[in-house]
Motif scaffolding. Structure first.
Motif, PDB file in Angstrom:
ATOM      1  N   HIS A 103       0.837  -1.206   0.000  1.00  0.00           N
ATOM      2  CA  HIS A 103       0.000   0.000   0.000  1.00  0.00           C
ATOM      3  C   HIS A 103       0.873   1.258   0.000  1.00  0.00           C
ATOM      4  O   HIS A 103       0.599   2.225  -0.738  1.00  0.00           O
ATOM      5  CB  HIS A 103      -0.919  -0.013   1.218  1.00  0.00           C
ATOM      6  CG  HIS A 103      -1.747   1.227   1.378  1.00  0.00           C
ATOM      7  ND1 HIS A 103      -2.912   1.441   0.679  1.00  0.00           N
ATOM      8  CD2 HIS A 103      -1.578   2.330   2.154  1.00  0.00           C
ATOM      9  CE1 HIS A 103      -3.423   2.606   1.016  1.00  0.00           C
ATOM     10  NE2 HIS A 103      -2.629   3.168   1.923  1.00  0.00           N
ATOM     11  N   GLN A 108       0.981   6.134  -0.975  1.00  0.00           N
ATOM     12  CA  GLN A 108       0.075   6.344   0.149  1.00  0.00           C
ATOM     13  C   GLN A 108       0.750   5.858   1.430  1.00  0.00           C
ATOM     14  O   GLN A 108       1.649   5.012   1.392  1.00  0.00           O
ATOM     15  CB  GLN A 108      -1.237   5.592  -0.072  1.00  0.00           C
ATOM     16  CG  GLN A 108      -1.966   6.029  -1.335  1.00  0.00           C
ATOM     17  CD  GLN A 108      -3.193   5.185  -1.601  1.00  0.00           C
ATOM     18  OE1 GLN A 108      -3.365   4.155  -0.970  1.00  0.00           O
ATOM     19  NE2 GLN A 108      -4.030   5.624  -2.516  1.00  0.00           N
ATOM     20  N   TRP A 110      -0.240   4.226   5.014  1.00  0.00           N
ATOM     21  CA  TRP A 110      -1.310   3.695   5.854  1.00  0.00           C
ATOM     22  C   TRP A 110      -1.038   4.049   7.310  1.00  0.00           C
ATOM     23  O   TRP A 110       0.049   3.828   7.846  1.00  0.00           O
ATOM     24  CB  TRP A 110      -1.405   2.185   5.712  1.00  0.00           C
ATOM     25  CG  TRP A 110      -2.500   1.588   6.564  1.00  0.00           C
ATOM     26  CD1 TRP A 110      -3.835   1.564   6.280  1.00  0.00           C
ATOM     27  CD2 TRP A 110      -2.346   0.967   7.846  1.00  0.00           C
ATOM     28  NE1 TRP A 110      -4.535   0.956   7.298  1.00  0.00           N
ATOM     29  CE2 TRP A 110      -3.636   0.572   8.275  1.00  0.00           C
ATOM     30  CE3 TRP A 110      -1.254   0.694   8.667  1.00  0.00           C
ATOM     31  CZ2 TRP A 110      -3.860  -0.072   9.481  1.00  0.00           C
ATOM     32  CZ3 TRP A 110      -1.472   0.058   9.883  1.00  0.00           C
ATOM     33  CH2 TRP A 110      -2.771  -0.314  10.271  1.00  0.00           C
ATOM     34  N   ASP A 113      -6.421   4.079  12.581  1.00  0.00           N
ATOM     35  CA  ASP A 113      -7.333   5.065  13.157  1.00  0.00           C
ATOM     36  C   ASP A 113      -7.202   5.062  14.675  1.00  0.00           C
ATOM     37  O   ASP A 113      -7.464   4.044  15.320  1.00  0.00           O
ATOM     38  CB  ASP A 113      -8.764   4.710  12.748  1.00  0.00           C
ATOM     39  CG  ASP A 113      -9.776   5.705  13.302  1.00  0.00           C
ATOM     40  OD1 ASP A 113      -9.343   6.718  13.879  1.00  0.00           O
ATOM     41  OD2 ASP A 113     -10.972   5.445  13.148  1.00  0.00           O
ATOM     42  N   GLN A 118     -12.094   2.527  12.126  1.00  0.00           N
ATOM     43  CA  GLN A 118     -11.898   2.143  10.734  1.00  0.00           C
ATOM     44  C   GLN A 118     -10.414   1.880  10.441  1.00  0.00           C
ATOM     45  O   GLN A 118      -9.895   2.285   9.417  1.00  0.00           O
ATOM     46  CB  GLN A 118     -12.416   3.258   9.817  1.00  0.00           C
ATOM     47  CG  GLN A 118     -13.912   3.490   9.936  1.00  0.00           C
ATOM     48  CD  GLN A 118     -14.393   4.589   9.015  1.00  0.00           C
ATOM     49  OE1 GLN A 118     -13.613   5.400   8.529  1.00  0.00           O
ATOM     50  NE2 GLN A 118     -15.701   4.637   8.773  1.00  0.00           N
ATOM     51  N   TRP A 120      -8.816  -0.958   9.727  1.00  0.00           N
ATOM     52  CA  TRP A 120      -8.432  -1.973   8.755  1.00  0.00           C
ATOM     53  C   TRP A 120      -9.140  -1.841   7.412  1.00  0.00           C
ATOM     54  O   TRP A 120      -8.809  -2.580   6.479  1.00  0.00           O
ATOM     55  CB  TRP A 120      -8.734  -3.364   9.333  1.00  0.00           C
ATOM     56  CG  TRP A 120      -8.085  -3.630  10.648  1.00  0.00           C
ATOM     57  CD1 TRP A 120      -8.688  -3.689  11.865  1.00  0.00           C
ATOM     58  CD2 TRP A 120      -6.689  -3.858  10.890  1.00  0.00           C
ATOM     59  NE1 TRP A 120      -7.775  -3.946  12.853  1.00  0.00           N
ATOM     60  CE2 TRP A 120      -6.528  -4.061  12.287  1.00  0.00           C
ATOM     61  CE3 TRP A 120      -5.572  -3.918  10.060  1.00  0.00           C
ATOM     62  CZ2 TRP A 120      -5.301  -4.315  12.871  1.00  0.00           C
ATOM     63  CZ3 TRP A 120      -4.335  -4.167  10.657  1.00  0.00           C
ATOM     64  CH2 TRP A 120      -4.206  -4.358  12.034  1.00  0.00           C
ATOM     65  N   GLU A 121     -10.102  -0.923   7.267  1.00  0.00           N
ATOM     66  CA  GLU A 121     -10.915  -0.894   6.054  1.00  0.00           C
ATOM     67  C   GLU A 121     -10.067  -0.669   4.793  1.00  0.00           C
ATOM     68  O   GLU A 121     -10.295  -1.307   3.761  1.00  0.00           O
ATOM     69  CB  GLU A 121     -11.989   0.202   6.167  1.00  0.00           C
ATOM     70  CG  GLU A 121     -13.236  -0.225   6.930  1.00  0.00           C
ATOM     71  CD  GLU A 121     -12.984  -0.395   8.415  1.00  0.00           C
ATOM     72  OE1 GLU A 121     -11.856  -0.074   8.868  1.00  0.00           O
ATOM     73  OE2 GLU A 121     -13.881  -0.860   9.134  1.00  0.00           O
ATOM     74  N   THR A 122      -9.110   0.220   4.852  1.00  0.00           N
ATOM     75  CA  THR A 122      -8.270   0.496   3.675  1.00  0.00           C
ATOM     76  C   THR A 122      -7.509  -0.748   3.251  1.00  0.00           C
ATOM     77  O   THR A 122      -7.423  -1.067   2.056  1.00  0.00           O
ATOM     78  CB  THR A 122      -7.283   1.632   3.984  1.00  0.00           C
ATOM     79  OG1 THR A 122      -8.013   2.786   4.381  1.00  0.00           O
ATOM     80  CG2 THR A 122      -6.444   1.947   2.764  1.00  0.00           C
ATOM     81  N   GLY A 125      -9.621  -3.574   1.560  1.00  0.00           N
ATOM     82  CA  GLY A 125      -9.871  -3.358   0.144  1.00  0.00           C
ATOM     83  C   GLY A 125      -8.675  -3.633  -0.733  1.00  0.00           C
ATOM     84  O   GLY A 125      -8.788  -3.668  -1.955  1.00  0.00           O
ATOM     85  N   GLN A 126      -7.504  -3.846  -0.150  1.00  0.00           N
ATOM     86  CA  GLN A 126      -6.301  -4.064  -0.940  1.00  0.00           C
ATOM     87  C   GLN A 126      -5.677  -5.439  -0.727  1.00  0.00           C
ATOM     88  O   GLN A 126      -4.492  -5.632  -0.996  1.00  0.00           O
ATOM     89  CB  GLN A 126      -5.273  -2.975  -0.609  1.00  0.00           C
ATOM     90  CG  GLN A 126      -5.759  -1.575  -0.950  1.00  0.00           C
ATOM     91  CD  GLN A 126      -4.646  -0.548  -0.818  1.00  0.00           C
ATOM     92  OE1 GLN A 126      -3.474  -0.872  -0.879  1.00  0.00           O
ATOM     93  NE2 GLN A 126      -5.034   0.703  -0.643  1.00  0.00           N
TER      94      GLN A 126
END
Length: 298
Positions: A103, A108, A110, A113, A118, A120-122, A125-126
């Motif tokens: 990532h 970007q 990472w 939060d 939130q 782990w949400e990012t 999605g990857q």
């Protein structure tokens, strides 16, 4: 009257000179002791007799009871479960770290939060299927992330009872919460099994060879490694004289200390007395014997 008195004296003298009659047992030592310990003219035992009677019998020696097969099987199953959890944890940690690295390569960065809503949400999605769970944590905190700001520190600062994962804000690294007795037990048991099944036979053979060469050197050359000599000489005398051809390596140790020999001077000290993180080999200059650091011989 004179004859009667003379007869009585003769009979008394004969009774005094006679011992026990045939078939009559002599008083036992215990009986004599009791008799002697009784005050003259009284049937009450003396203080010595009372103390002897009150003295407790020697306590029986404690014997180690063998472990019941069912208890041994239960203990092994428990340890197997801890090791399986630890492997699961390490696998998850490796997967998450690789996804974070991928990532970040795309420009970007990472960051979890801080509110834990939130985190782990990012990543899901990857490539991450679901929020990772620390198997040593309670279910309600197993996916939570604790935050620390300590250079070089990791998950050993956080208990899995409070969070499953640890984010070091200074180093920007993720680790698993590791301050857990169960996790330490699993690590110790896994290492013990690895030593016994993989490194143990190799080290046992290596020690036999090295001890034999040390004995030969001491016989044909000069006694090897006197007090305070091993620190400076290390393996050089054996290599220079051709008794070994290369510096031996202890596979239990980090590479930078795996060849190092340290001296101990306590009689009976062995490889377990030195951490494998400190040295590879242990020379007991009192017992004049070589050991492998961190390896307990059977």
């Amino acid at each position: 009257m004179r004859l009667l008195i003379l007869a009585l004296l003769t009979v008394a003298a004969g009774m005094t000179a006679c011992g026990p009659r045939d078939g009559q047992a002599s008083p036992s030592p215990g009986a004599r002791h009791t008799s002697e310990s009784t005050a003259p003219g009284s049937d009450v035992p003396s203080l010595t007799a009372i103390e002897s009677a009150a003295a407790p019998d020697p306590a029986p020696e404690k014997t180690r009871q063998p472990i019941h097969p069912m208890a041994a099987a239960a203990a092994k199953a428990h340890l197997d479960g801890l090791i399986a959890k630890r492997k699961m944890l390490e696998s998850q940690l490796g997967t998450v770290r690789s996804i974070i690295a991928r990532h970040n390569r795309y420009g970007q960065s990472w960051l979890p939060d801080p509110d834990r809503t939130q985190s782990w949400e990012t990543l899901i999605g990857q490539g991450l299927d679901t929020a990772p769970i620390n198997p040593f944590s309670p279910s309600d905190v197993a996916s939570h992330i604790a935050f620390i700001d300590d250079p070089g520190a990791g998950g050993e600062l956080v208990s899995p009872k409070t969070a499953g994962w640890v984010w070091n804000e200074h180093d920007r690294t993720l680790d698993a919460a590791r301050d857990s007795a169960a996790l330490r037990v699993s690590e110790r048991e896994e290492r013990r099994r690895l030593i016994r099944t993989t490194y143990g036979p190799h080290l046992a053979s290596q020690l036999r060879t090295l001890r034999g060469q040390i004995a030969l050197y001491s016989l044909y050359e000069t006694p090897l490694w006197g007090p305070n000599e091993v620190a400076s000489q290390q393996w050089a005398p054996l290599i220079d004289a051709g008794y070994i051809f290369e510096t031996p390596v202890n596979p239990l140790c980090p590479r930078d200390v795996s060849r190092l020999i340290v001296e101990v001077t306590a009689r009976g000290a062995n490889g377990g007395s030195v951490s494998p993180n400190m040295a590879g080999w242990v020379w007991n200059s009192v017992d004049r014997k070589l050991f492998a650091a961190g390896y307990h011989e059977d």
